[in-house]
Design a protein around this motif. Structure first.
Motif, mmCIF file in Angstrom:
data_model
loop_
_atom_site.group_PDB
_atom_site.id
_atom_site.type_symbol
_atom_site.label_atom_id
_atom_site.label_comp_id
_atom_site.label_asym_id
_atom_site.label_seq_id
_atom_site.Cartn_x
_atom_site.Cartn_y
_atom_site.Cartn_z
ATOM 1 N N GLU A 83 0.825 -1.202 0.000
ATOM 2 C CA GLU A 83 0.000 0.000 0.000
ATOM 3 C C GLU A 83 0.864 1.259 0.000
ATOM 4 O O GLU A 83 0.524 2.265 -0.637
ATOM 5 C CB GLU A 83 -0.936 0.001 1.220
ATOM 6 C CG GLU A 83 -2.061 -1.011 1.158
ATOM 7 C CD GLU A 83 -1.595 -2.438 1.435
ATOM 8 O OE1 GLU A 83 -0.412 -2.604 1.819
ATOM 9 O OE2 GLU A 83 -2.399 -3.369 1.255
ATOM 10 N N PHE A 84 1.973 1.193 0.730
ATOM 11 C CA PHE A 84 2.865 2.357 0.788
ATOM 12 C C PHE A 84 3.416 2.689 -0.590
ATOM 13 O O PHE A 84 3.381 3.844 -1.026
ATOM 14 C CB PHE A 84 4.010 2.084 1.764
ATOM 15 C CG PHE A 84 5.043 3.181 1.800
ATOM 16 C CD1 PHE A 84 4.794 4.367 2.476
ATOM 17 C CD2 PHE A 84 6.260 3.026 1.151
ATOM 18 C CE1 PHE A 84 5.745 5.391 2.495
ATOM 19 C CE2 PHE A 84 7.215 4.034 1.174
ATOM 20 C CZ PHE A 84 6.946 5.222 1.849
ATOM 21 N N LYS A 91 6.094 10.921 -5.138
ATOM 22 C CA LYS A 91 5.375 12.051 -5.720
ATOM 23 C C LYS A 91 5.353 13.266 -4.794
ATOM 24 O O LYS A 91 5.636 14.395 -5.244
ATOM 25 C CB LYS A 91 3.959 11.625 -6.079
ATOM 26 C CG LYS A 91 3.209 12.618 -6.944
ATOM 27 C CD LYS A 91 1.881 12.033 -7.406
ATOM 28 C CE LYS A 91 1.163 13.024 -8.322
ATOM 29 N NZ LYS A 91 -0.124 12.467 -8.816
ATOM 30 N N PRO A 92 5.014 13.106 -3.492
ATOM 31 C CA PRO A 92 5.071 14.266 -2.586
ATOM 32 C C PRO A 92 6.473 14.874 -2.488
ATOM 33 O O PRO A 92 6.619 16.085 -2.303
ATOM 34 C CB PRO A 92 4.634 13.677 -1.239
ATOM 35 C CG PRO A 92 3.845 12.475 -1.580
ATOM 36 C CD PRO A 92 4.482 11.923 -2.804
ATOM 37 N N ILE A 93 7.485 14.025 -2.608
ATOM 38 C CA ILE A 93 8.862 14.533 -2.557
ATOM 39 C C ILE A 93 9.135 15.428 -3.758
ATOM 40 O O ILE A 93 9.710 16.516 -3.629
ATOM 41 C CB ILE A 93 9.859 13.369 -2.506
ATOM 42 C CG1 ILE A 93 9.710 12.591 -1.196
ATOM 43 C CG2 ILE A 93 11.289 13.875 -2.659
ATOM 44 C CD1 ILE A 93 10.618 11.393 -1.088
ATOM 45 N N ASN A 94 8.704 14.979 -4.934
ATOM 46 C CA ASN A 94 8.901 15.790 -6.137
ATOM 47 C C ASN A 94 8.150 17.116 -6.027
ATOM 48 O O ASN A 94 8.674 18.175 -6.401
ATOM 49 C CB ASN A 94 8.418 15.020 -7.371
ATOM 50 C CG ASN A 94 9.266 13.801 -7.663
ATOM 51 O OD1 ASN A 94 10.444 13.755 -7.309
ATOM 52 N ND2 ASN A 94 8.684 12.799 -8.306
ATOM 53 N N THR A 95 6.915 17.036 -5.516
ATOM 54 C CA THR A 95 6.121 18.261 -5.342
ATOM 55 C C THR A 95 6.795 19.211 -4.367
ATOM 56 O O THR A 95 6.869 20.428 -4.599
ATOM 57 C CB THR A 95 4.705 17.913 -4.838
ATOM 58 O OG1 THR A 95 4.071 17.016 -5.763
ATOM 59 C CG2 THR A 95 3.865 19.167 -4.683
ATOM 60 N N ALA A 96 7.291 18.664 -3.254
ATOM 61 C CA ALA A 96 7.957 19.485 -2.249
ATOM 62 C C ALA A 96 9.228 20.120 -2.815
ATOM 63 O O ALA A 96 9.536 21.287 -2.526
ATOM 64 C CB ALA A 96 8.289 18.637 -1.020
ATOM 65 N N PHE A 97 9.961 19.388 -3.637
ATOM 66 C CA PHE A 97 11.171 19.938 -4.246
ATOM 67 C C PHE A 97 10.825 21.106 -5.180
ATOM 68 O O PHE A 97 11.534 22.121 -5.219
ATOM 69 C CB PHE A 97 11.912 18.854 -5.026
ATOM 70 C CG PHE A 97 12.970 18.154 -4.232
ATOM 71 C CD1 PHE A 97 14.026 18.863 -3.684
ATOM 72 C CD2 PHE A 97 12.913 16.777 -4.031
ATOM 73 C CE1 PHE A 97 15.014 18.221 -2.945
ATOM 74 C CE2 PHE A 97 13.887 16.131 -3.284
ATOM 75 C CZ PHE A 97 14.939 16.853 -2.749
ATOM 76 N N GLN A 147 9.515 12.080 4.455
ATOM 77 C CA GLN A 147 9.168 11.075 3.450
ATOM 78 C C GLN A 147 10.357 10.164 3.156
ATOM 79 O O GLN A 147 10.199 8.953 2.992
ATOM 80 C CB GLN A 147 8.700 11.770 2.171
ATOM 81 C CG GLN A 147 7.942 10.861 1.215
ATOM 82 C CD GLN A 147 6.566 10.479 1.732
ATOM 83 O OE1 GLN A 147 6.199 10.790 2.860
ATOM 84 N NE2 GLN A 147 5.801 9.794 0.913
ATOM 85 N N PHE A 148 11.551 10.743 3.105
ATOM 86 C CA PHE A 148 12.746 9.926 2.874
ATOM 87 C C PHE A 148 12.978 8.960 4.047
ATOM 88 O O PHE A 148 13.380 7.809 3.841
ATOM 89 C CB PHE A 148 13.977 10.810 2.694
ATOM 90 C CG PHE A 148 14.238 11.177 1.266
ATOM 91 C CD1 PHE A 148 14.447 10.198 0.305
ATOM 92 C CD2 PHE A 148 14.278 12.505 0.865
ATOM 93 C CE1 PHE A 148 14.694 10.520 -1.014
ATOM 94 C CE2 PHE A 148 14.522 12.847 -0.451
ATOM 95 C CZ PHE A 148 14.726 11.861 -1.389
ATOM 96 N N ARG A 149 12.727 9.429 5.266
ATOM 97 C CA ARG A 149 12.898 8.550 6.431
ATOM 98 C C ARG A 149 11.895 7.395 6.398
ATOM 99 O O ARG A 149 12.248 6.247 6.712
ATOM 100 C CB ARG A 149 12.745 9.356 7.726
ATOM 101 C CG ARG A 149 13.964 10.189 8.084
ATOM 102 C CD ARG A 149 13.883 10.718 9.505
ATOM 103 N NE ARG A 149 12.756 11.643 9.664
ATOM 104 C CZ ARG A 149 12.833 12.947 9.432
ATOM 105 N NH1 ARG A 149 13.974 13.482 9.010
ATOM 106 N NH2 ARG A 149 11.785 13.725 9.614
#
Length: 236
Positions: A83-84, A91-97, A147-149
């Protein structure tokens, strides 16, 4: 005609001697052939014991590892790994960047504007924008770090199985080549390929099909091992 009477016994004697020599030669050849066959059978018997030992160890390793695969499959489902990854965590990481880049550009623009002659009100507004962008940038940085953690934690949960799988792979390669059977090598490679493909699949798509292929290739390998044990590995 006395010479005829003399030659007949001599000829018989020579013929008997030749026949005796031929018989002895044939007997010697048969003895050598039997000795060669006996040595060959002895070599095959010893060789078969080596192959048989490898087959039994391979069989044991495959059966034992099958339980580890079942445990890992249950763990992945229970911990929500599928599920994760289905949620596309990158995707959230790309958006945050992207947001972080935007805020960074805006901050640089604000710094440039501060160098110009501005009214007190314009300076105040610009400084407020600078502070808001700085805070927003910090929030996005925290989002990226969090998110990376989380992704790191999910990968870390796979490490115990990955270690066991690597040990199994090494055992498989050692034993399958010691069996002396090409059929065993081919079946073992198919099984290992199925395991690797399933292990590398992070998302839930086709996970059941890949898991079923592991069971299928394991069954084929065990059947092949049983067949080679019954007939001996010399037919390849």
């Amino acid at each position: 005609m006395d010479w005829v009477t003399t030659l007949v016994p001599v000829g018989s004697l020579i013929t008997g001697a030749v026949l005796t020599m031929l018989g002895q030669s044939l007997a010697d050849r048969r003895a050598l052939r039997r000795e060669h066959e006996a040595r060959k059978e002895q070599f095959h018997a010893k060789n078969f014991e080596i192959h048989r030992d490898a087959l039994l160890k391979l069989q044991e390793a495959v059966v034992e590892f099958s339980s580890r695969i079942k445990q890992e499959n249950v763990r992945r489902e229970g911990d929500g790994d599928y599920e994760f990854w289905d949620s596309q965590p990158a995707k959230p990481i790309n958006t945050a960047f992207l947001k972080l880049q935007h805020f960074s550009d805006d901050i640089r623009t604000a710094i440039t504007e501060l160098r110009d002659e501005l009214t007190q009100e314009e300076t105040k507004t610009l400084f407020k924008r600078f502070v808001l962008n700085a805070r927003a940038s910090r929030r996005q940085a925290k989002t990226i770090g969090s998110q990376f953690r989380t992704m790191g934690d999910v990968f870390a949960r796979k490490l115990p199985f990955a270690t066991v799988r690597e040990e199994f792979s090494q055992q498989l390669h050692v034993h399958m080549y010691r069996t002396g059977s090409d059929r065993i090598v081919e079946a073992a490679k198919d099984h290992l390929s199925a395991i690797t493909e399933w292990e590398d699949r992070l998302v839930s798509e086709d996970r059941d099909g890949l898991y079923y292929r592991i069971a299928e290739t394991r069954h084929d390998l065990l059947v092949t091992i049983g067949g080679v044990l019954r007939e001996g590995p010399f037919g390849k």
